[in-house]
Design a protein around this motif. Structure first.
Motif, mmCIF file in Angstrom:
data_model
loop_
_atom_site.group_PDB
_atom_site.id
_atom_site.type_symbol
_atom_site.label_atom_id
_atom_site.label_comp_id
_atom_site.label_asym_id
_atom_site.label_seq_id
_atom_site.Cartn_x
_atom_site.Cartn_y
_atom_site.Cartn_z
ATOM 1 N N VAL A 88 46.759 41.999 42.926
ATOM 2 C CA VAL A 88 46.143 41.828 41.604
ATOM 3 C C VAL A 88 45.120 40.699 41.635
ATOM 4 C CG1 VAL A 88 46.611 41.123 39.229
ATOM 5 C CG2 VAL A 88 48.090 42.794 40.344
ATOM 6 N N TRP A 89 45.489 39.582 42.253
ATOM 7 C CA TRP A 89 44.538 38.458 42.340
ATOM 8 C C TRP A 89 43.302 38.860 43.141
ATOM 9 C CZ3 TRP A 89 44.510 32.923 41.376
ATOM 10 C CH2 TRP A 89 45.447 32.539 40.422
ATOM 11 N N LYS A 90 43.508 39.615 44.203
ATOM 12 C CA LYS A 90 42.373 40.047 45.017
ATOM 13 C C LYS A 90 41.435 40.928 44.201
ATOM 14 C CE LYS A 90 41.375 42.031 49.571
ATOM 15 N NZ LYS A 90 41.981 42.634 50.789
ATOM 16 N N THR A 91 42.005 41.776 43.341
ATOM 17 C CA THR A 91 41.182 42.620 42.477
ATOM 18 C C THR A 91 40.428 41.790 41.445
ATOM 19 O OG1 THR A 91 42.795 44.402 42.762
ATOM 20 C CG2 THR A 91 41.226 44.612 40.945
ATOM 21 N N LEU A 92 41.127 40.809 40.860
ATOM 22 C CA LEU A 92 40.476 39.956 39.853
ATOM 23 C C LEU A 92 39.333 39.144 40.441
ATOM 24 C CD1 LEU A 92 43.608 38.600 37.945
ATOM 25 C CD2 LEU A 92 41.999 40.335 37.152
ATOM 26 N N LEU A 93 39.452 38.802 41.741
ATOM 27 C CA LEU A 93 38.463 37.927 42.369
ATOM 28 C C LEU A 93 37.391 38.689 43.127
ATOM 29 C CD1 LEU A 93 40.943 35.230 43.698
ATOM 30 C CD2 LEU A 93 39.390 34.995 41.767
ATOM 31 N N GLU A 94 37.335 39.987 42.944
ATOM 32 C CA GLU A 94 36.273 40.757 43.584
ATOM 33 C C GLU A 94 34.914 40.208 43.139
ATOM 34 O OE1 GLU A 94 35.852 43.360 45.642
ATOM 35 O OE2 GLU A 94 37.965 43.324 46.242
ATOM 36 N N PRO A 95 33.991 40.001 44.088
ATOM 37 C CA PRO A 95 32.726 39.341 43.708
ATOM 38 C C PRO A 95 31.874 40.146 42.727
ATOM 39 C CG PRO A 95 32.672 40.101 45.997
ATOM 40 C CD PRO A 95 34.073 40.276 45.524
ATOM 41 N N ARG A 96 31.922 41.481 42.771
ATOM 42 C CA ARG A 96 31.048 42.263 41.893
ATOM 43 C C ARG A 96 31.781 42.820 40.673
ATOM 44 N NH1 ARG A 96 27.281 45.851 46.086
ATOM 45 N NH2 ARG A 96 26.267 44.057 47.102
ATOM 46 N N ALA A 97 32.930 43.434 40.900
ATOM 47 C CA ALA A 97 33.629 44.103 39.794
ATOM 48 C C ALA A 97 34.839 43.320 39.307
ATOM 49 C CB ALA A 97 34.062 45.499 40.241
ATOM 50 N N GLY A 98 35.078 42.131 39.850
ATOM 51 C CA GLY A 98 36.257 41.371 39.455
ATOM 52 C C GLY A 98 36.127 40.784 38.057
ATOM 53 N N LEU A 99 37.261 40.630 37.375
ATOM 54 C CA LEU A 99 37.250 40.125 35.995
ATOM 55 C C LEU A 99 36.777 38.671 35.936
ATOM 56 C CD1 LEU A 99 37.982 40.644 33.037
ATOM 57 C CD2 LEU A 99 40.314 39.867 33.556
ATOM 58 N N VAL A 100 37.106 37.870 36.949
ATOM 59 C CA VAL A 100 36.739 36.447 36.910
ATOM 60 C C VAL A 100 35.227 36.280 36.911
ATOM 61 C CG1 VAL A 100 36.883 34.270 38.158
ATOM 62 C CG2 VAL A 100 38.876 35.771 38.034
ATOM 63 N N ASN A 101 34.544 36.941 37.814
ATOM 64 C CA ASN A 101 33.082 36.822 37.858
ATOM 65 C C ASN A 101 32.428 37.498 36.655
ATOM 66 O OD1 ASN A 101 33.201 35.362 40.164
ATOM 67 N ND2 ASN A 101 32.380 36.935 41.513
ATOM 68 N N LEU A 102 33.086 38.528 36.094
ATOM 69 C CA LEU A 102 32.544 39.169 34.893
ATOM 70 C C LEU A 102 32.546 38.189 33.718
ATOM 71 C CD1 LEU A 102 31.562 41.746 33.482
ATOM 72 C CD2 LEU A 102 33.965 42.287 33.009
ATOM 73 N N VAL A 103 33.656 37.436 33.575
ATOM 74 C CA VAL A 103 33.727 36.446 32.485
ATOM 75 C C VAL A 103 32.734 35.311 32.729
ATOM 76 C CG1 VAL A 103 35.237 34.763 31.382
ATOM 77 C CG2 VAL A 103 36.124 37.022 31.981
ATOM 78 N N LEU A 104 32.628 34.865 33.986
ATOM 79 C CA LEU A 104 31.650 33.811 34.280
ATOM 80 C C LEU A 104 30.232 34.285 33.990
ATOM 81 C CD1 LEU A 104 33.089 32.360 37.622
ATOM 82 C CD2 LEU A 104 33.159 31.322 35.354
ATOM 83 N N GLY A 105 29.986 35.583 34.209
ATOM 84 C CA GLY A 105 28.653 36.127 33.927
ATOM 85 C C GLY A 105 28.299 36.073 32.459
ATOM 86 N N TRP A 106 29.303 36.133 31.562
ATOM 87 C CA TRP A 106 29.021 36.030 30.124
ATOM 88 C C TRP A 106 28.415 34.680 29.769
ATOM 89 C CZ3 TRP A 106 34.494 38.008 28.324
ATOM 90 C CH2 TRP A 106 34.588 39.384 28.627
ATOM 91 N N PHE A 107 28.746 33.664 30.574
ATOM 92 C CA PHE A 107 28.214 32.312 30.318
ATOM 93 C C PHE A 107 27.036 31.981 31.244
ATOM 94 C CE2 PHE A 107 32.695 32.361 29.149
ATOM 95 C CZ PHE A 107 32.653 31.856 27.857
ATOM 96 N N GLY A 108 26.508 32.989 31.903
ATOM 97 C CA GLY A 108 25.354 32.788 32.755
ATOM 98 C C GLY A 108 25.670 32.166 34.099
ATOM 99 N N ILE A 109 26.914 32.225 34.507
ATOM 100 C CA ILE A 109 27.319 31.644 35.796
ATOM 101 C C ILE A 109 27.476 32.766 36.809
ATOM 102 C CG2 ILE A 109 29.081 30.300 36.996
ATOM 103 C CD1 ILE A 109 29.766 29.010 34.314
ATOM 104 N N ASP A 110 26.837 32.602 37.954
ATOM 105 C CA ASP A 110 26.938 33.592 39.023
ATOM 106 C C ASP A 110 28.134 33.212 39.908
ATOM 107 O OD1 ASP A 110 26.475 35.652 40.727
ATOM 108 O OD2 ASP A 110 24.784 34.701 41.760
ATOM 109 N N GLY A 111 29.220 33.913 39.726
ATOM 110 C CA GLY A 111 30.442 33.581 40.469
ATOM 111 C C GLY A 111 30.314 33.868 41.954
ATOM 112 N N PRO A 112 30.968 33.095 42.778
ATOM 113 C CA PRO A 112 30.871 33.300 44.228
ATOM 114 C C PRO A 112 31.807 34.417 44.694
ATOM 115 C CG PRO A 112 32.312 31.467 43.756
ATOM 116 C CD PRO A 112 31.822 31.952 42.430
#
Length: 328
Positions: free
Chosen positions: A162-186
């Motif tokens: 589950v964590w690996k899925t959440l941390l996917e660089p393109r489709a992961g939820l973590v980078n998606l939320v960071l993208g809402w604030f204009g942050i390009d997640g690694p």
């Protein structure tokens, strides 16, 4: 005169003792005679009941431990499994080769960082959650307890996936939320700067529930009279916690520190499922290194690495007992 004559009579006192002690000794002998067969039957029954456990323990625990110790002192490899008596004794050469391997030093460094960072964070987070549930949160306590403890009883493989899925660089939820604030997640698990910290964060989140449950039990065992006495003496909330509550939590703290520290030194599941030790060995742990040596057929190196981990576990446990034991 009477007493003198009594004491000076030859053998009178001895005769009396024999007269009074004879039946008692006879009774004792009879009791021993009756007890001996009973004790023998009890001993045989005890050995009969303990026999299966002892046999399983010897077959699956003691024998592998002794055998792995012997392998660490020989040149045993996978090709020697069919002819184990043909291996050569090499002493501590495997340990010397182990400490000349840069990859093993990297694994030790990653394990040390993981333990030194994750262990205090887990204890602090678990204690904070326990204090919040004991004094702060008044409603839905059961929901919070279940929520904190649920990751502990969940399969580590499922959690890691589950964590690996959440941390996917393109489709992961973590980078998606960071993208809402204009942050390009690694690429969290593919970047050497973030892979190990992510696993530390995951370990803290997953294990704080165990610490919370034990600390909560310790907090609820603190006598209320001590807290009232400290309050009457003018102690504030922080002073009452630090001077009264925290010293009484020392046994619970020692238990959680020892068990969590032993588990963290055997850090394996997270990198095995999520990164396989990468990128560039940044998440390679000592146990994963030993596992890979076994997989490559280098049984002697894997056994030597395992005993280095065992020594580290003993050293950390002894240190924790010396630091956190009850001084009284």
């Amino acid at each position: 005169m009477t007493s003198m004559s009594t004491n000076t009579l030859p053998g009178r006192g001895d005769t009396g003792k024999q007269h009074t002690g004879g039946p008692e000794r006879t009774a004792d002998r009879r009791r021993l005679t009756f007890r001996s067969p009973a004790r023998g039957r009890q001993a045989r029954a005890a050995w009969l009941l303990a026999g299966p456990f002892l046999a399983l323990f010897a077959a699956f625990m003691l024998l592998p431990v002794v055998w792995s110790l012997l392998m660490s002192l020989t040149d045993t490899q996978s090709a020697d499994l069919r002819t184990p008596l043909n291996v050569s004794f090499v002493g501590f050469d495997n340990y010397v080769r182990l400490f000349q391997d840069d990859q093993f030093f990297t694994a030790l460094r990653n394990t040390a960082v993981f333990v030194l960072v994750a262990l205090p964070l887990t204890l602090a987070a678990g204690l904070a959650a326990a204090v919040a549930l004991d004094r702060g949160i008044r409603r839905f306590r059961a929901v919070f307890r279940v929520g904190f403890y649920l990751p502990v009883i969940t399969s580590i493989v499922a959690v890691a996936v589950v964590w690996k899925t959440l941390l996917e660089p393109r489709a992961g939820l973590v980078n998606l939320v960071l993208g809402w604030f204009g942050i390009d997640g690694p690429a969290w698990l593919a970047d050497t700067r973030f892979a190990l910290p992510v696993m530390i964060l995951m370990a803290v989140w997953r294990n704080l529930g165990t610490v919370m449950i034990i600390m909560l039990a310790g907090l609820q065992s603190v006598p209320q009279s001590l807290m009232e006495a400290a309050e009457l003496d003018g102690a504030g909330p922080w002073q009452r916690f630090w001077r009264v509550t925290f010293p009484l939590l020392r046994p619970a703290l020692l238990l959680t520190a020892v068990t969590t520290g032993i588990g963290y030194l055997q850090f394996f599941d997270e990198p095995f499922v999520m990164t396989d030790g990468g990128p560039l060995d940044s998440t390679l742990s000592a146990t994963l290194y030993a596992y890979k040596q076994f997989g490559n057929g280098n049984y002697e190196m894997a056994s030597a690495a395992s005993y280095v981990i065992f020594v580290l576990i003993v050293a950390l446990t002894v240190l924790q007992f010396r630091v956190l034991r009850d001084k009284d």
